[in-house]
Design an enzyme around this catalytic site. Sequence first.
Site, PDB file in Angstrom:
ATOM      1  N   HIS A   1      32.432  -6.431  -0.085  1.00 15.42           N
ATOM      2  CA  HIS A   1      32.559  -7.716  -0.798  1.00 15.42           C
ATOM      3  C   HIS A   1      33.413  -8.715  -0.018  1.00 15.42           C
ATOM      4  O   HIS A   1      33.331  -9.915  -0.237  1.00 15.42           O
ATOM      5  CB  HIS A   1      33.156  -7.506  -2.197  1.00 15.42           C
ATOM      6  CG  HIS A   1      32.136  -7.068  -3.201  1.00 15.42           C
ATOM      7  ND1 HIS A   1      31.521  -7.931  -4.074  1.00 15.42           N
ATOM      8  CD2 HIS A   1      31.605  -5.862  -3.442  1.00 15.42           C
ATOM      9  CE1 HIS A   1      30.653  -7.260  -4.823  1.00 15.42           C
ATOM     10  NE2 HIS A   1      30.686  -5.994  -4.465  1.00 15.42           N
TER      11      HIS A   1
ATOM     12  N   ASP B   1      30.595  -0.300  -2.056  1.00 17.17           N
ATOM     13  CA  ASP B   1      31.361  -1.447  -1.571  1.00 17.17           C
ATOM     14  C   ASP B   1      32.263  -1.074  -0.385  1.00 17.17           C
ATOM     15  O   ASP B   1      33.490  -1.054  -0.483  1.00 17.17           O
ATOM     16  CB  ASP B   1      32.217  -2.037  -2.712  1.00 17.17           C
ATOM     17  CG  ASP B   1      32.866  -3.355  -2.316  1.00 17.17           C
ATOM     18  OD1 ASP B   1      33.809  -3.793  -3.011  1.00 17.17           O
ATOM     19  OD2 ASP B   1      32.450  -3.954  -1.296  1.00 17.17           O
TER      20      ASP B   1
ATOM     21  N   SER C   1      41.651  -6.233  -1.804  1.00 13.02           N
ATOM     22  CA  SER C   1      40.361  -5.530  -1.593  1.00 13.02           C
ATOM     23  C   SER C   1      40.268  -5.007  -0.169  1.00 13.02           C
ATOM     24  O   SER C   1      40.708  -5.658   0.784  1.00 13.02           O
ATOM     25  CB  SER C   1      39.191  -6.484  -1.855  1.00 13.02           C
ATOM     26  OG  SER C   1      39.203  -6.895  -3.201  1.00 13.02           O
TER      27      SER C   1
HETATM   28  N1  LIG Z   1      42.910  -5.370 -10.137  1.00 13.81           N
HETATM   29  C1  LIG Z   1      41.610  -5.236  -9.553  1.00 13.81           C
HETATM   30  C2  LIG Z   1      41.410  -6.177  -8.403  1.00 13.81           C
HETATM   31  C3  LIG Z   1      41.456  -5.674  -7.087  1.00 13.81           C
HETATM   32  C4  LIG Z   1      41.228  -6.538  -6.016  1.00 13.81           C
HETATM   33  C5  LIG Z   1      40.958  -7.893  -6.237  1.00 13.81           C
HETATM   34  C6  LIG Z   1      40.938  -8.387  -7.555  1.00 13.81           C
HETATM   35  N2  LIG Z   1      40.718  -9.720  -7.884  1.00 13.81           N
HETATM   36  C7  LIG Z   1      40.123 -10.620  -7.071  1.00 13.81           C
HETATM   37  O1  LIG Z   1      39.677 -10.389  -5.975  1.00 13.81           O
HETATM   38  C8  LIG Z   1      40.044 -11.987  -7.661  1.00 13.81           C
HETATM   39  C9  LIG Z   1      40.870 -12.336  -8.716  1.00 13.81           C
HETATM   40  C10 LIG Z   1      40.810 -13.640  -9.234  1.00 13.81           C
HETATM   41  C11 LIG Z   1      39.937 -14.575  -8.737  1.00 13.81           C
HETATM   42  C12 LIG Z   1      39.127 -14.180  -7.689  1.00 13.81           C
HETATM   43  N3  LIG Z   1      38.210 -14.876  -7.009  1.00 13.81           N
HETATM   44  C13 LIG Z   1      37.710 -14.070  -6.075  1.00 13.81           C
HETATM   45  C14 LIG Z   1      36.687 -14.520  -5.130  1.00 13.81           C
HETATM   46  N4  LIG Z   1      36.216 -13.625  -4.210  1.00 13.81           N
HETATM   47  O2  LIG Z   1      36.321 -15.665  -5.217  1.00 13.81           O
HETATM   48  C15 LIG Z   1      38.268 -12.838  -6.113  1.00 13.81           C
HETATM   49  C16 LIG Z   1      39.185 -12.906  -7.150  1.00 13.81           C
HETATM   50  C17 LIG Z   1      41.168  -7.520  -8.627  1.00 13.81           C
END
Ligand SMILES: NCc1cccc(NC(=O)c2cccc3[nH]c(C(N)=O)cc23)c1
Length: 232
Positions: free
Chosen positions: A41, A89, A183
């Site tokens: 991702h 993923d 991530s």
């Molecule tokens: N706790 C679980 C967990 C683990 C890793 C990452 C995330 N939360 C995001 O990654 C995230 C969060 C808010 C807005 C967002 N916008 C985007 C995006 N790619 O536009 C990602 C996010 C949550």
Amino acid sequence: ILRGSVARPHLKPYMASLQLDGQHICGGFLIAEQWVLSAAHCTEETDGKLFQVLLGAHSLTEPEPHKRLYQVRAQFPHPGSNIHNNKDDLLLLQLEEKAELNADVRVLPFQREDRDVAADTVCEVAGWGTIDHSGTRPDKLHQVERPVISRDVCNHRTRHDGTITRNMMCTDSRRKDTCKGDSGGPLVCGGVAEGVVTAGSRVCGNYKKPAIYTRIAPYADWIDSVMASADG
Ligand SMILES: NCc1cccc(NC(=O)c2cccc3[nH]c(C(N)=O)cc23)c1
């Protein structure tokens, strides 16, 4: 990482920062001298550009003895990964050259035995992801310890409602949690990488949405085959 703490500098020498134009985008970790594992991702908003991989870092900005930015030769998202769900993923990144291993740059072994980590096992996750709900991005690596929760609990109707497959695992997300930018980083249990952080429902720090990780053991053969094929 929400409500964790600043990691002890260079005590997680396997950690990688995947960057675009000098900006931290995702975590990752060194699984071999020329290979980093992360999350598919993470390539969603890269518009086809290759990452650069920062190794040996604690601070993203300050000069440090073994900090080095590596070019990426090729990126291999798992063929089953897609933007609509969290399946498969995983992303393998082949560095342009073998990383120079030293006290601050080390390979982290990953779990090859396909068996669930027991619920309540306390594991550790680290990253340069956001550290509060305002989206503050840290300069230094943060870490947090989290207990594994069973797939049955994680799949409860009020949690992830049956979407957690046997190739995924969960940790409790009450207050302390992973968040945006974490991530791709490893979930480390007993010194071995058991999972890779996936954004899942993107929610951070809400106990109703446990953190989700891609389990690595089920993908050991894929990882080995990509590394063997590309290394030639
Ligand atoms: N706790 C679980 C967990 C683990 C890793 C990452 C995330 N939360 C995001 O990654 C995230 C969060 C808010 C807005 C967002 N916008 C985007 C995006 N790619 O536009 C990602 C996010 C949550």
